[in-house]
Design a protein around this motif. Structure first.
Motif, short mmCIF file in Angstrom:
data_model
loop_
_atom_site.label_atom_id
_atom_site.label_comp_id
_atom_site.label_asym_id
_atom_site.label_seq_id
_atom_site.Cartn_x
_atom_site.Cartn_y
_atom_site.Cartn_z
N GLU A 20 -0.57 -1.00 -7.91
CA GLU A 20 0.35 -0.21 -7.09
C GLU A 20 -0.42 0.51 -5.99
O GLU A 20 -1.59 0.83 -6.15
CB GLU A 20 1.07 0.83 -7.94
CG GLU A 20 2.00 0.25 -8.96
CD GLU A 20 2.75 1.33 -9.74
OE1 GLU A 20 2.51 2.53 -9.50
OE2 GLU A 20 3.56 0.95 -10.59
N ARG A 21 0.26 0.75 -4.91
CA ARG A 21 -0.26 1.58 -3.81
C ARG A 21 0.84 2.55 -3.45
O ARG A 21 1.95 2.14 -3.08
CB ARG A 21 -0.62 0.69 -2.61
CG ARG A 21 -1.09 1.45 -1.41
CD ARG A 21 -2.53 1.91 -1.58
NE ARG A 21 -2.97 2.52 -0.33
CZ ARG A 21 -3.61 3.67 -0.28
NH1 ARG A 21 -3.92 4.30 -1.39
NH2 ARG A 21 -3.96 4.18 0.87
N GLU A 24 4.22 1.91 -5.06
CA GLU A 24 4.87 0.63 -4.78
C GLU A 24 4.01 -0.52 -5.31
O GLU A 24 2.79 -0.51 -5.13
CB GLU A 24 5.08 0.45 -3.27
CG GLU A 24 6.04 1.44 -2.67
CD GLU A 24 7.44 1.32 -3.23
OE1 GLU A 24 7.92 0.18 -3.43
OE2 GLU A 24 8.06 2.37 -3.49
N VAL A 26 1.98 -3.78 -5.44
CA VAL A 26 1.27 -4.64 -4.50
C VAL A 26 1.03 -6.00 -5.15
O VAL A 26 1.01 -7.03 -4.48
CB VAL A 26 -0.08 -4.00 -4.08
CG1 VAL A 26 -0.89 -4.94 -3.20
CG2 VAL A 26 0.16 -2.67 -3.40
N ARG A 52 1.41 -9.35 -3.14
CA ARG A 52 2.19 -9.13 -1.90
C ARG A 52 1.25 -9.26 -0.71
O ARG A 52 0.78 -8.28 -0.14
CB ARG A 52 2.82 -7.73 -1.90
CG ARG A 52 3.87 -7.47 -2.95
CD ARG A 52 5.29 -7.63 -2.44
NE ARG A 52 5.52 -7.30 -1.06
CZ ARG A 52 5.99 -6.13 -0.61
NH1 ARG A 52 6.24 -5.14 -1.43
NH2 ARG A 52 6.20 -5.96 0.69
N LEU A 55 1.37 -7.35 2.64
CA LEU A 55 0.86 -5.99 2.77
C LEU A 55 -0.64 -5.96 3.12
O LEU A 55 -1.18 -4.91 3.41
CB LEU A 55 1.07 -5.21 1.47
CG LEU A 55 2.51 -5.02 1.03
CD1 LEU A 55 2.56 -4.32 -0.32
CD2 LEU A 55 3.30 -4.25 2.07
N LEU A 76 -5.48 -2.54 2.74
CA LEU A 76 -4.12 -2.05 2.53
C LEU A 76 -3.93 -0.86 3.45
O LEU A 76 -4.92 -0.27 3.89
CB LEU A 76 -3.94 -1.62 1.07
CG LEU A 76 -3.88 -2.73 0.04
CD1 LEU A 76 -4.05 -2.18 -1.37
CD2 LEU A 76 -2.55 -3.47 0.15
#
Length: 108
Positions: A20-21, A24, A26, A52, A55, A76
């Motif tokens: 997650e980042r 959200e 990733v 993803r 991203l 990212l």
């Protein structure tokens, strides 16, 4: 793979992996590979289909490992060079070809 006391083994990760980042996702994968390398923390490599990639921003950064080959990097938002992959790895670690690996929140 073993060389002069240096060893790399690759196998399935112990369970599903979620990256997650800012809360959200990733990446999410139940097909991650765990790479164990002498003197290094275990690294999880995720297949590109589970990441993803929309991203990720390609970075000009490249690093070389005598055991794995040349790594390419992606950033990212707000996190430069947070992700890397071996697009043409050494034959001994071919299983991780094109798989993405993420630095953790502490940079490891």
């Amino acid at each position: 793979m073993t060389s002069s006391g240096h060893r790399i083994t690759i196998g399935p990760a112990d369970g599903p992996v979620r990256v997650e980042r800012d809360g959200e996702p990733v990446a999410e994968s139940s097909r991650a590979l765990a790479l164990h390398e002498t003197g290094c923390p275990v690294r999880l490599y995720l297949p590109p289909e589970d990441v993803r990639t929309d991203l990720l921003e390609p970075s000009p950064t490249r690093t070389y490992c005598p055991f794995k080959g040349t790594a390419s990097y992606w950033s990212l938002p707000g996190r430069p060079d947070a992700v890397w992959a071996y697009l043409d790895p050494k034959p001994e670690v071919a299983a991780i070809k094109g798989h993405f690996c993420f630095y953790g929140p502490d940079g490891t």
